[in-house]
Design a protein around this motif. Structure first.
Motif, PDB file in Angstrom:
ATOM      1  N   ALA A   1     -17.321   4.305   8.011  1.00  0.00           N
ATOM      2  CA  ALA A   1     -17.653   4.854   6.689  1.00  0.00           C
ATOM      3  C   ALA A   1     -18.366   6.189   6.846  1.00  0.00           C
ATOM      4  O   ALA A   1     -18.100   7.149   6.117  1.00  0.00           O
ATOM      5  CB  ALA A   1     -18.536   3.881   5.915  1.00  0.00           C
TER       6      ALA A   1
ATOM      7  N   LEU B   1     -15.888   9.033   8.029  1.00  0.00           N
ATOM      8  CA  LEU B   1     -14.802   9.466   7.136  1.00  0.00           C
ATOM      9  C   LEU B   1     -15.269  10.602   6.226  1.00  0.00           C
ATOM     10  O   LEU B   1     -16.367  10.553   5.668  1.00  0.00           O
ATOM     11  CB  LEU B   1     -14.308   8.282   6.296  1.00  0.00           C
TER      12      LEU B   1
ATOM     13  N   VAL C   1     -16.366   5.961  -0.004  1.00  0.00           N
ATOM     14  CA  VAL C   1     -15.742   5.105   1.016  1.00  0.00           C
ATOM     15  C   VAL C   1     -15.960   3.655   0.591  1.00  0.00           C
ATOM     16  O   VAL C   1     -17.083   3.228   0.302  1.00  0.00           O
ATOM     17  CB  VAL C   1     -16.364   5.331   2.411  1.00  0.00           C
TER      18      VAL C   1
END
Ligand code: ADP
Length: 504
Positions: free
Chosen positions: A452, A455, A460
């Motif tokens: 998470a 990214l 997310v």
């Protein structure tokens, strides 16, 4: 199917529930007018445009084509209302009560609004109901916020007082898309009004009916005239005029990245503030330890819900190679079984694409994918004529450079992509100019939070998708946007700080 017969509209099963008659009547009754300064009026030019039913390709109703002249009037009305004591000098509690009343009105009329939206944008009725059901909470959240718009005091030398006032921006121009008018209307209008701004909203020309009906219903709240104005029209007409207007203090836009860039460029004329919610190409990453009974249906809905016409759609499905075969087979089989059709029919899984233009675009991408050498695992059938339907479509054997992997398609088209390990998944998930949302499926909490964090996306999701809440900020990294909507950030985005220094 014509909508002239309300008894039959949208139903095929004998036991299907009656479709809200008020909504059916509203959709047909026209021409619809502009809402400026608390009055309904024709466009200055007298022009109208046709709204097409995406399920049938028939003309539903004509709507006044607002353009620069009408935007001038709406902005002038909004400016006057912004300065008028009936709006500028009311207590925060009164502002709050206006928003609470609007929430109640929406809640009371939710069924009608859901049907209007379902017909206008072709969204499956159950999904449309779900979106409308979120609107009252958005207005109630910002009703609460209206009484908590605060500045600060600062340290001083004892013979002075320094403080900030958090003040409204002025006239906020909202330019909204066709794919989620319920979200866009609530997310832009509620915080703007909560902070004491006035609004000129331009609905999308493909789907102006929900915002127009909302304005009619909201009249019951008795907002002072000019506080909320709705000017339907074309992007290059009313939209462009609003984006460029020197009397507009902020543009809050949701739509495509290309148009968003133009809005930003147009803002330089008077340096108006800009919030942009733009496109995406969201990755959905499935690790081998994921609960596949949840990850697979979520991946399917992630690209097929709303016929894929959702900014956060998870159109790049990364699946670990250990479970790739199983996941690909399940997604392909489920996609094949999805029933496209009239959004009012309870048996429909996927409604139509919004317009002939979008239908051609999505069909073209399906052809591009095949020409690029990707394997069409399922779907690919598109049939226009009476409605713009595309069967959920899944590609395999894609490369990271293919256009179907890089560009936002805005249709129910996904690419299945196997990956080796966490680094591989994260690197390829981030290999995009977009950064709106991402999802990761795993039972390993360390991996979930590590991924998470790695990214590059504004939202997310871990072991879930599509969870948005008015309490929580929403927006894009990279070319998916500028600024945030919802949550406390929305108050900042709809206000400006004034520093006051007093010496005594
Ligand atoms: P979508 O892909 O959702 O149709 P668009 O970016 O094309 O997104 O449209 C979103 C909104 O922006 C619509 O209300 C549309 O009319 C408006 N729009 C389109 N072109 C312009 C423009 N040049 N200036 C301002 N608004 C525009």
């Amino acid at each position: 199917m014509s909508r002239d017969d309300p008894e039959k509209a949208g139903t095929t099963a004998a036991s299907a529930p009656t479709i809200n008659p008020a909504a059916l009547a509203y959709v047909k009754a026209g021409p619809k007018q502009l809402y400026i300064d608390g009055k309904w009026t024709a466009a200055k030019s007298g022009e109208t445009f046709d709204v097409i039913d995406p399920s049938t390709a028939d003309v539903m109703v004509a709507v006044a084509t607002g353009d620069a002249a009408d935007i001038d009037l709406a902005v002038a009305a909004a400016r006057k209302a912004f300065r008028d004591p009936s709006w500028a000098r009311i207590s925060p509690h009164q502002r709050s009560r206006y928003l609470l009343t609007i929430a109640d009105i929406i809640e009371r009329n939710a069924d009608e609004l859901a049907v209007i939206q379902a017909i206008d944008i072709g969204m499956v009725l159950a999904q449309s109901r779900g979106l409308i059901a979120t609107m009252p909470d958005v207005f109630r959240y910002f009703a609460g916020a209206a009484t908590k718009v605060m500045g600060s005091t600062y340290p001083s030398d004892g013979s002075s007082l320094t403080y900030t006032l958090r003040e409204p921006l002025g006239v906020v121009g909202a330019i909204i898309p066709w794919n989620s008018p319920a979200f866009a209307f609530a997310w832009k209008v509620a915080p703007a009004l909560a902070c004491g701004n006035t609004v000129v909203l331009k609905p999308a020309e493909q789907a102006p009916l929900l915002p127009l009906r909302l304005a009619e219903l909201i009249e019951e709240a008795d907002l002072p005239p000019g506080v909320l104005n709705i000017v339907p029209g074309l992007g290059a007409g009313a939209g462009d005029a609003l984006a460029k207007h020197p009397g507009v203090n902020k543009i809050n836009f949701t739509g495509s990245t290309g148009v968003g860039k133009g809005i930003l460029a147009a803002s330089t004329g008077n340096l108006k503030k800009v919030t942009l919610e733009l496109g995406g190409k969201s990755p959905n990453i499935i690790f081998p330890d994921a609960d596949l009974s949840k990850a697979i249906p979520a991946a399917l809905m992630g690209f097929a819900a709303g016929a894929g016409q959702i900014c956060v759609a998870g159109t790049r499905i990364f699946v670990h190679e250990d479970v790739y075969g199983e996941v690909a087979a399940a997604i392909a089989q489920a996609a094949q079984g999805m029933k496209t059709g009239n959004p009012l029919d309870p048996g429909t899984d996927v409604g139509p694409i919004i317009s002939q233009k979008q239908f051609d675009r999505v069909s073209d991408y399906i052809k591009v994918g095949q020409d690029e050498g990707a394997t069409l695992r399922t779907g690919g059938q598109a049939h226009a004529g009476s409605g713009y339907f595309v069967q959920p479509t899944v590609f395999e054997d894609v490369t990271d450079q293919m256009r179907i992997v890089r560009e936002e398609i805005f249709g129910p088209v996904a690419a299945l992509i196997p990956f080796k390990d966490e680094n591989d998944a994260v690197f390829r998930a981030n290999d995009t100019e977009f950064g709106l949302a991402a999802a990761v499926w795993t039972k390993d909490i360390s991996r979930a939070h590590t991924v998470a964090r790695a990214l590059e996306a504004g939202t997310v999701w871990i072991n879930t998708i599509y969870e948005l809440d008015v309490m929580v900020p929403y927006g894009g990294y990279k070319m998916s946007g500028i600024g945030r909507e919802l949550g406390p950030e929305s108050i900042e985005a709809n206000t400006q700080l004034k520093t006051v220094v007093a010496r005594f």
